[in-house]
Design a protein around this motif. Structure first.
Motif, PDB file in Angstrom:
ATOM      1  N   ALA A 205       0.833  -1.202   0.000  1.00 13.73           N
ATOM      2  CA  ALA A 205       0.000   0.000   0.000  1.00 13.73           C
ATOM      3  C   ALA A 205       0.865   1.249   0.000  1.00 13.73           C
ATOM      4  CB  ALA A 205      -0.914   0.008   1.231  1.00 13.73           C
ATOM      5  N   ARG A 206       0.372   2.281  -0.631  1.00 14.36           N
ATOM      6  CA  ARG A 206       1.073   3.560  -0.640  1.00 14.36           C
ATOM      7  C   ARG A 206       1.291   4.104   0.767  1.00 14.36           C
ATOM      8  NH1 ARG A 206       0.274   7.785  -5.386  1.00 14.36           N
ATOM      9  NH2 ARG A 206       0.310   6.055  -6.820  1.00 14.36           N
ATOM     10  N   ASP A 207       0.287   3.963   1.586  1.00 17.46           N
ATOM     11  CA  ASP A 207       0.351   4.429   2.973  1.00 17.46           C
ATOM     12  C   ASP A 207       0.356   3.199   3.879  1.00 17.46           C
ATOM     13  OD1 ASP A 207       0.150   5.735   5.399  1.00 17.46           O
ATOM     14  OD2 ASP A 207      -1.915   6.377   5.112  1.00 17.46           O
ATOM     15  N   ALA A 208       1.478   2.542   3.951  1.00 13.63           N
ATOM     16  CA  ALA A 208       1.568   1.283   4.706  1.00 13.63           C
ATOM     17  C   ALA A 208       1.299   1.479   6.196  1.00 13.63           C
ATOM     18  CB  ALA A 208       2.944   0.663   4.504  1.00 13.63           C
ATOM     19  N   HIS A 209       1.533   2.679   6.718  1.00 18.96           N
ATOM     20  CA  HIS A 209       1.271   2.966   8.122  1.00 18.96           C
ATOM     21  C   HIS A 209      -0.194   3.300   8.384  1.00 18.96           C
ATOM     22  CE1 HIS A 209       5.395   3.034   9.623  1.00 18.96           C
ATOM     23  NE2 HIS A 209       5.723   3.536   8.453  1.00 18.96           N
ATOM     24  N   GLY A 210      -0.955   3.581   7.343  1.00 17.85           N
ATOM     25  CA  GLY A 210      -2.371   3.889   7.507  1.00 17.85           C
ATOM     26  C   GLY A 210      -2.662   5.266   8.068  1.00 17.85           C
ATOM     27  N   LYS A 211      -1.714   6.190   7.964  1.00 19.94           N
ATOM     28  CA  LYS A 211      -1.929   7.539   8.509  1.00 19.94           C
ATOM     29  C   LYS A 211      -3.096   8.258   7.838  1.00 19.94           C
ATOM     30  CE  LYS A 211       1.490   7.230  11.348  1.00 19.94           C
ATOM     31  NZ  LYS A 211       1.225   6.902  12.720  1.00 19.94           N
ATOM     32  N   SER A 212      -3.334   7.968   6.562  1.00 12.64           N
ATOM     33  CA  SER A 212      -4.427   8.638   5.859  1.00 12.64           C
ATOM     34  C   SER A 212      -5.789   8.020   6.163  1.00 12.64           C
ATOM     35  CB  SER A 212      -4.178   8.627   4.349  1.00 12.64           C
ATOM     36  OG  SER A 212      -4.180   7.307   3.863  1.00 12.64           O
ATOM     37  N   LEU A 213      -5.830   6.916   6.915  1.00 14.31           N
ATOM     38  CA  LEU A 213      -7.109   6.280   7.218  1.00 14.31           C
ATOM     39  C   LEU A 213      -8.006   7.149   8.096  1.00 14.31           C
ATOM     40  CD1 LEU A 213      -6.144   2.531   7.693  1.00 14.31           C
ATOM     41  CD2 LEU A 213      -7.072   3.677   5.682  1.00 14.31           C
ATOM     42  N   SER A 214      -7.451   8.157   8.748  1.00 14.66           N
ATOM     43  CA  SER A 214      -8.291   9.056   9.527  1.00 14.66           C
ATOM     44  C   SER A 214      -9.218   9.859   8.622  1.00 14.66           C
ATOM     45  CB  SER A 214      -7.447   9.991  10.394  1.00 14.66           C
ATOM     46  OG  SER A 214      -6.617  10.808   9.585  1.00 14.66           O
ATOM     47  N   TYR A 215      -8.783  10.132   7.387  1.00 22.22           N
ATOM     48  CA  TYR A 215      -9.633  10.873   6.461  1.00 22.22           C
ATOM     49  C   TYR A 215     -10.864  10.065   6.065  1.00 22.22           C
ATOM     50  CZ  TYR A 215      -5.887  14.220   6.274  1.00 22.22           C
ATOM     51  OH  TYR A 215      -4.953  15.148   6.628  1.00 22.22           O
ATOM     52  N   LEU A 216     -10.719   8.774   5.987  1.00 22.84           N
ATOM     53  CA  LEU A 216     -11.865   7.910   5.706  1.00 22.84           C
ATOM     54  C   LEU A 216     -12.872   7.988   6.853  1.00 22.84           C
ATOM     55  CD1 LEU A 216     -13.205   5.839   3.873  1.00 22.84           C
ATOM     56  CD2 LEU A 216     -11.760   4.094   4.896  1.00 22.84           C
ATOM     57  N   MET A 217     -12.374   8.001   8.082  1.00 23.64           N
ATOM     58  CA  MET A 217     -13.251   8.137   9.253  1.00 23.64           C
ATOM     59  C   MET A 217     -13.996   9.467   9.205  1.00 23.64           C
ATOM     60  SD  MET A 217     -14.171   6.639  12.196  1.00 23.64           S
ATOM     61  CE  MET A 217     -12.857   5.530  12.722  1.00 23.64           C
ATOM     62  N   LEU A 218     -13.299  10.533   8.860  1.00 20.75           N
ATOM     63  CA  LEU A 218     -13.911  11.866   8.849  1.00 20.75           C
ATOM     64  C   LEU A 218     -14.973  12.017   7.771  1.00 20.75           C
ATOM     65  CD1 LEU A 218     -10.728  14.029   9.465  1.00 20.75           C
ATOM     66  CD2 LEU A 218     -12.573  13.537  11.092  1.00 20.75           C
ATOM     67  N   ASP A 219     -14.980  11.139   6.785  1.00 21.88           N
ATOM     68  CA  ASP A 219     -15.935  11.221   5.691  1.00 21.88           C
ATOM     69  C   ASP A 219     -17.210  10.405   5.942  1.00 21.88           C
ATOM     70  OD1 ASP A 219     -16.453  12.380   3.106  1.00 21.88           O
ATOM     71  OD2 ASP A 219     -16.279  10.348   2.284  1.00 21.88           O
ATOM     72  N   ILE A 220     -17.305   9.725   7.064  1.00 22.25           N
ATOM     73  CA  ILE A 220     -18.491   8.915   7.363  1.00 22.25           C
ATOM     74  C   ILE A 220     -19.685   9.832   7.599  1.00 22.25           C
ATOM     75  CG2 ILE A 220     -19.538   7.345   9.062  1.00 22.25           C
ATOM     76  CD1 ILE A 220     -16.746   6.148   9.476  1.00 22.25           C
ATOM     77  N   ASP A 221     -20.816   9.471   6.995  1.00 21.67           N
ATOM     78  CA  ASP A 221     -22.090  10.187   7.196  1.00 21.67           C
ATOM     79  C   ASP A 221     -22.764   9.665   8.452  1.00 21.67           C
ATOM     80  OD1 ASP A 221     -22.603  12.049   5.056  1.00 21.67           O
ATOM     81  OD2 ASP A 221     -22.679  10.317   3.728  1.00 21.67           O
ATOM     82  N   LEU A 222     -23.274  10.605   9.261  1.00 25.25           N
ATOM     83  CA  LEU A 222     -24.023  10.247  10.465  1.00 25.25           C
ATOM     84  C   LEU A 222     -25.403  10.907  10.421  1.00 25.25           C
ATOM     85  CD1 LEU A 222     -21.280  10.907  13.178  1.00 25.25           C
ATOM     86  CD2 LEU A 222     -21.915   8.716  12.140  1.00 25.25           C
ATOM     87  N   PRO A 223     -26.432  10.197  10.828  1.00 22.81           N
ATOM     88  CA  PRO A 223     -27.751  10.824  10.921  1.00 22.81           C
ATOM     89  C   PRO A 223     -27.795  11.784  12.116  1.00 22.81           C
ATOM     90  CG  PRO A 223     -27.856   8.554  11.695  1.00 22.81           C
ATOM     91  CD  PRO A 223     -26.461   8.782  11.186  1.00 22.81           C
ATOM     92  N   VAL A 224     -28.464  12.892  11.925  1.00 20.33           N
ATOM     93  CA  VAL A 224     -28.659  13.841  13.044  1.00 20.33           C
ATOM     94  C   VAL A 224     -30.096  14.283  13.100  1.00 20.33           C
ATOM     95  CG1 VAL A 224     -26.334  14.730  13.292  1.00 20.33           C
ATOM     96  CG2 VAL A 224     -27.818  15.747  11.599  1.00 20.33           C
TER      97      VAL A 224
END
Length: 103
Positions: A84-103
């Motif tokens: 993987a390009r980001d073997a450490h997974g540092k960019s995986l936080s951006y995936l978390m920030l993109d999650i849709d939540l109902p409000v």
């Protein structure tokens, strides 16, 4: 109506072997209440399903208004063998920030 996690919190990611560790820290109490209720292990696993085999474990840190998610099988085998390009997974936080939540 929905909102993205990035509207409620910031995030940090780390790694250990083939496991990603993603923290979500709420901006304020109202955001914490939504995150605590809506950002579930199941919702996070759905967001990471194309990358991770799971499981996802959630830990609450209420005094910090933070959630910590341990996402197993998320780093292509780990830093020493992943292509993987980001073997450490540092960019995986951006995936978390993109999650849709109902409000």
């Amino acid at each position: 109506m929905s909102t993205k996690v990035h509207e409620l919190a910031h995030s940090r990611a780390g790694d250990k072997g083939n496991t990603s560790n993603v923290s979500v820290i709420a901006y304020d109490q109202a955001a914490w209440d939504i995150l605590r209720r809506e950002l579930t292990e199941e919702r996070v696993m759905r967001a990471y399903a194309h990358l991770a085999s799971g499981p996802v474990t959630r830990y609450e840190l209420p005094r910090l208004r933070a959630l910590n998610f341990v996402i197993e099988g998320a780093l292509g085998g780990g830093v020493t063998i992943s292509l993987a390009r980001d073997a450490h997974g540092k960019s995986l936080s951006y995936l978390m920030l993109d999650i849709d939540l109902p409000v």
